[in-house]
Design a protein around this motif. Sequence first.
Motif, PDB file in Angstrom:
ATOM      1  N   ASP A 230      12.148   5.504 -10.755  1.00  0.00           N
ATOM      2  CA  ASP A 230      11.969   6.614 -10.006  1.00  0.00           C
ATOM      3  C   ASP A 230      11.114   6.620  -8.753  1.00  0.00           C
ATOM      4  OD1 ASP A 230      13.408   7.967 -11.651  1.00  0.00           O
ATOM      5  OD2 ASP A 230      12.001   8.631 -13.445  1.00  0.00           O
ATOM      6  N   VAL A 231      10.270   5.785  -8.977  1.00  0.00           N
ATOM      7  CA  VAL A 231       9.330   5.353  -7.823  1.00  0.00           C
ATOM      8  C   VAL A 231       8.874   3.851  -7.666  1.00  0.00           C
ATOM      9  CG1 VAL A 231       6.802   5.899  -6.809  1.00  0.00           C
ATOM     10  CG2 VAL A 231       8.025   7.792  -8.290  1.00  0.00           C
ATOM     11  N   ILE A 232       9.058   3.444  -6.546  1.00  0.00           N
ATOM     12  CA  ILE A 232       8.876   2.010  -6.180  1.00  0.00           C
ATOM     13  C   ILE A 232       7.754   2.002  -5.357  1.00  0.00           C
ATOM     14  CG2 ILE A 232      10.095   0.060  -5.351  1.00  0.00           C
ATOM     15  CD1 ILE A 232      12.748   1.586  -5.712  1.00  0.00           C
ATOM     16  N   PRO A 233       6.949   1.599  -5.419  1.00  0.00           N
ATOM     17  CA  PRO A 233       5.511   1.404  -4.649  1.00  0.00           C
ATOM     18  C   PRO A 233       5.805   0.194  -3.554  1.00  0.00           C
ATOM     19  CG  PRO A 233       4.763   0.473  -6.802  1.00  0.00           C
ATOM     20  CD  PRO A 233       6.145   1.317  -6.987  1.00  0.00           C
ATOM     21  N   VAL A 234       5.464   0.398  -2.387  1.00  0.00           N
ATOM     22  CA  VAL A 234       5.743  -0.837  -1.502  1.00  0.00           C
ATOM     23  C   VAL A 234       4.488  -1.041  -0.609  1.00  0.00           C
ATOM     24  CG1 VAL A 234       7.355  -1.760   0.322  1.00  0.00           C
ATOM     25  CG2 VAL A 234       8.201  -0.210  -1.262  1.00  0.00           C
ATOM     26  N   ALA A 235       4.113  -2.429  -0.457  1.00  0.00           N
ATOM     27  CA  ALA A 235       2.861  -2.577   0.269  1.00  0.00           C
ATOM     28  C   ALA A 235       3.183  -2.685   1.727  1.00  0.00           C
ATOM     29  CB  ALA A 235       2.362  -4.211   0.079  1.00  0.00           C
ATOM     30  N   LYS A 236       2.276  -1.901   2.513  1.00  0.00           N
ATOM     31  CA  LYS A 236       2.339  -1.987   3.993  1.00  0.00           C
ATOM     32  C   LYS A 236       2.881  -3.518   4.514  1.00  0.00           C
ATOM     33  CE  LYS A 236      -0.344  -1.174   8.186  1.00  0.00           C
ATOM     34  NZ  LYS A 236      -1.958  -0.606   8.621  1.00  0.00           N
ATOM     35  N   SER A 237       3.639  -3.525   5.423  1.00  0.00           N
ATOM     36  CA  SER A 237       3.978  -4.575   6.455  1.00  0.00           C
ATOM     37  C   SER A 237       4.886  -5.547   5.324  1.00  0.00           C
ATOM     38  CB  SER A 237       2.855  -5.484   6.938  1.00  0.00           C
ATOM     39  OG  SER A 237       2.289  -4.424   7.852  1.00  0.00           O
ATOM     40  N   SER A 238       5.090  -5.394   4.039  1.00  0.00           N
ATOM     41  CA  SER A 238       6.066  -5.976   3.226  1.00  0.00           C
ATOM     42  C   SER A 238       7.623  -5.943   3.483  1.00  0.00           C
ATOM     43  CB  SER A 238       5.811  -5.877   1.827  1.00  0.00           C
ATOM     44  OG  SER A 238       5.909  -4.671   1.359  1.00  0.00           O
ATOM     45  N   THR A 239       8.405  -6.623   2.995  1.00  0.00           N
ATOM     46  CA  THR A 239       9.673  -6.520   2.849  1.00  0.00           C
ATOM     47  C   THR A 239      10.306  -5.984   1.492  1.00  0.00           C
ATOM     48  OG1 THR A 239      10.257  -8.009   4.591  1.00  0.00           O
ATOM     49  CG2 THR A 239      11.922  -7.538   3.433  1.00  0.00           C
ATOM     50  N   GLN A 283       6.514   0.451   6.646  1.00  0.00           N
ATOM     51  CA  GLN A 283       5.347   1.222   7.247  1.00  0.00           C
ATOM     52  C   GLN A 283       5.604   2.775   6.495  1.00  0.00           C
ATOM     53  OE1 GLN A 283       3.133   0.088   9.383  1.00  0.00           O
ATOM     54  NE2 GLN A 283       4.019  -1.902   9.173  1.00  0.00           N
ATOM     55  N   GLN A 284       4.502   3.525   6.784  1.00  0.00           N
ATOM     56  CA  GLN A 284       4.526   4.867   6.351  1.00  0.00           C
ATOM     57  C   GLN A 284       5.764   5.686   6.485  1.00  0.00           C
ATOM     58  OE1 GLN A 284       1.627   6.277   4.678  1.00  0.00           O
ATOM     59  NE2 GLN A 284       3.329   7.854   3.993  1.00  0.00           N
ATOM     60  N   GLU A 285       6.331   5.508   7.833  1.00  0.00           N
ATOM     61  CA  GLU A 285       7.490   6.309   8.001  1.00  0.00           C
ATOM     62  C   GLU A 285       8.732   5.716   7.438  1.00  0.00           C
ATOM     63  OE1 GLU A 285       6.956   3.237  11.453  1.00  0.00           O
ATOM     64  OE2 GLU A 285       5.765   4.707  10.289  1.00  0.00           O
ATOM     65  N   ASP A 286       8.695   4.744   6.577  1.00  0.00           N
ATOM     66  CA  ASP A 286       9.875   4.211   6.039  1.00  0.00           C
ATOM     67  C   ASP A 286      10.004   4.921   4.363  1.00  0.00           C
ATOM     68  OD1 ASP A 286      10.833   2.452   8.126  1.00  0.00           O
ATOM     69  OD2 ASP A 286       9.384   1.172   7.548  1.00  0.00           O
ATOM     70  N   ALA A 287       8.793   5.268   4.113  1.00  0.00           N
ATOM     71  CA  ALA A 287       8.730   5.987   2.717  1.00  0.00           C
ATOM     72  C   ALA A 287       9.570   7.175   2.580  1.00  0.00           C
ATOM     73  CB  ALA A 287       7.160   6.252   2.303  1.00  0.00           C
TER      74      ALA A 287
END
Length: 1021
Positions: A230-239, A283-287
């Motif tokens: 449901d939710v996938i946390p992604v770190a800034k600048s990661s792939t 980045q934030q805009e990719d969320a």
Amino acid sequence: MLLSSKETILLPKLLWHLPVFTKQPGSVVFPVHPTETSREVVFSCEAQGHPPPFYRWKLNDSFIVPRSGSRYALTGGNLRISHLNKEEDVGVYQCLATNSFGTIVSREASLHIAYLENFKTQSRSPVRVREGQGVVLLCGPPPHSGELTFTWIFNEYPFFVMQDTRRFVSQKTGNLYIAMVEPSDVGNYTCVVTNTVTKSSIQGPPTPLVLRVDGVMGEYEPKIEIQLPDVIPVAKSSTVKLECFALGNPVPTISWRRVDGVAVGRKVDVNKASGVLEIPYFQQEDAGLYECVAENSKGRNSVKGKLSFYAPPHLIEEPQDAQKPIDDTLVWECKASAKPKSSYRWLKNGEPLDTMEDRVQVNNGVLTISSLKLADIGMYQCVAENKHGRVFTNTELQVIAVAPDFSQNMLKPQTLARQGGDVLIECRPKMSPHGMISWRKGKEALRESHRYVSVLDNGSLRIANVTKMDVGLYTCVARNQFGVASSAGSLLVKETTIITSPAGHLDVTVGESIVLPCQVSHDPTLDLKFTWFFNEQLIHFGNHGGYFEKVGGRSAGDIMIRNIQLRHAGKYTCAVQTKVDSVSIATDVVVRGAPDPPVDFQVTEMTDSTASLSWGSGPDNHSPVLTHNIQARTTFSLGWQGVITVPELLGGKQLTATVIDLSPWVEYEFRVLATNAIGTGEPSKPSKKARTKDMPPKVTPSRVNGGGGGRSELVITWEPVPEELQSGPGFGYVVAFRPQGAQGWMQAAVTSPDTSRYIFKNESIAPFSPFHVKVGVYNNKGEGPFGPVATIYSAEEEPSRAPGRVRARSVSASEVEATWKALPWSNNRRRILGYELRYWGERERQETASVIRTMGNRTSVVIRGLEGSRTYFISLRAYNSAGVGPHCATVNVTTKKPPPSQAPVKIIWNTSNSKVILKWDQVRALENESEVTGYKVREHSRPNVVETNTTSLELALPVNEDYVIQIKPFSEGGEGSSSRQITIPRIAGGTFCLTRLERWASNRKIASSNPHADKLKDLPM
């Protein structure tokens, strides 16, 4: 700890300070291999401080206590862990550095141990499926730590399963997905697991895939096997990589989209074959919410997952080391960017800061400590943290308590002030806390009064409206609870500086030179500094093209502007500065010059011979415009030319004009120049090119002529009309002609404007008969006039007779003269324009003969450049414009023998009074050469040549110049070879200037060309 000012000097900060990290630990991922026995990790930690710090370490917030024989050892600040244990040693480590002044805590460093164990089972049951059915083969990776990658072997190594739209290997679970089984898929499948840290690989037990024999699976809609969280946390600048795969028959297609309608960015990579969505540099805009859609002909299915953006704290504002007086207030701000937002806490000397006291406040990263005490000295650390990480700052606080001290900031020994002005005497002692400051003049205490004496909040003394009575010694006294100190300095009062030159206004003309005065009266004990500004910009003398020059003395700042230009108009300011005051004066300079170019110049209307123009006035540069002049140019003109206008004289206020007498159908550019009393300015920008209208032509061809050509032809020639005079397109010529005496004209049109001739051919045209001709013009607009009538002749006949009495005689070895009797010059059918002579040698062919042509009635010609003693053949014929006539009978002639090839030698010269006597040996001709008949003596500075038939000659010596001569023989074959140049010394003023030896040498001199010159050494003196 309370330090007096004396103790502070004896123990400066350079000798003691709190710990400061120079090296901090970093996170470690340690790969463990099954065969490896030595497992050791070292965390680095190093800090500077005085006294030197000692070190401690924490694991998961608990102190590590190294003991003899334990797996933990400290070397300096470095922590060594041997015989790593993955259950006990994995966690978060921190280094603490401590000395007597405080403690600091390092950043966090994690330890992870990467390993990969073996699969537990050795065999797996067969998986039975129908053809057309989807299947999932489970990998079930063994216990491990560290990132894994997965591949599958089909039957045996090295045949790996190739991924496509039907087969997919998940890098999350390791499972193999086959969307729709085909008979070729039957076989054994082995999962291969690789640890990317340890680089080790393990093969699982093979899984047999077997086809069932109870039928083929029918078509069915997609069934998505790889679900999204449901939710996938992604770190800034990661792939981040999202996997999606579905089983189905037919094989489903996979697509991705953002549910919020935002377009997927160009950096996003969608692998349509494998169904993987990859977003690099997240980045934030990719969320946002992403949807995977699986489709085939039987239906559609989808799953959704939300990518959430997170970022561990990153410091954007850090507190700096502070040195504060006792009882002062400290404010430190700590700020970090993070997602979610950071929380903040503070450490002092490695321990949580006690905020129970009211004077210590922490508010969202801002630390405030009021009423500072010596106990507040130490190392402070701001900790910014969220659930994804934490960062630390390191900051030192020093609290200073010292008695007043002037050693670093003594009062100035002398302070200068301007009479009538204000003066500030600064007093800045070092003391903590800040105490009381008082002043005295001489021995008397100085009190604030209505006479403009005041003590500022910072302790400095201000005196307004200074007079001579304020001269004296001033002492600043500073007190606090730790002591008293003072410092003194003198006040001197100086005369006011006054500029005596009045402010002014100058009106000048371009090219003049002017002086701008700046005279002053001032205190003679003070030095003056003059500075000039032009329109508030500093003038750098020596630059500006050398226009500005200083011409004043020590007490004058006059400047000269040479050859002033329009750009030098403006405000000039002279600023005069002394140590006590500064004054300035301004002069406005107006520069009159020729007008600037007129503006907005344009052509408003064109006719076939006129152009209507208009323009606007440019700046007149302070002198009214008197006249305007119009110029024009075309592609045919040499540069810009003046034109005739209406009105003829264009006044200064005239902004329109009509140009007349233009050529039709010509493209023109125009420009206008303005003139005032100063001169003529630069021209305006050229107008856009504009073409006059076309009209029938008026100019006819010039130089109408003709004649020549072939039999029965009438050739008419003329000079073409230049393009600028053709008045329009479609230009051509009308050629009219008639026999002399006839009434009617015959006409022919020539359509090319560049053509310069017309040929009329008719068998009835008699040779060399006169015709009247005239050439007219036309273009698309109509016909123009004819030019004047000219008389020309039709083509004539070639000469019909050969010249008579042709004779040839040898003149020399290289020249032959040919003579003949001329033919009649003209009759009614032909003319004789001249004669053509052809000659060739006895060993040459007539076809290669050389040709000489004469003009008019000449009856002889000299042929030059021939060889001696050789026979030549000559033929002659007449020519005219129609061609050449018949040859005469060929004659021959033999050239004379060549002249002597030997040059005169043994040349001797004697001088007597004003004469020189020359003698030389007789030149003997060779057998094949003509006999010598005489000699030519040439003096180089004079054009005349003297001939003699003997071997001696007497000449007059020139005065005041050398005599340079040459001798050559001649014969009937021509002139022979010349001797070398002989130089005879000059006579000075008519008198010989020779010594006895020189006279002997000159009387007996033999030219250097004489091969017997060495025999002269025996001649008597």
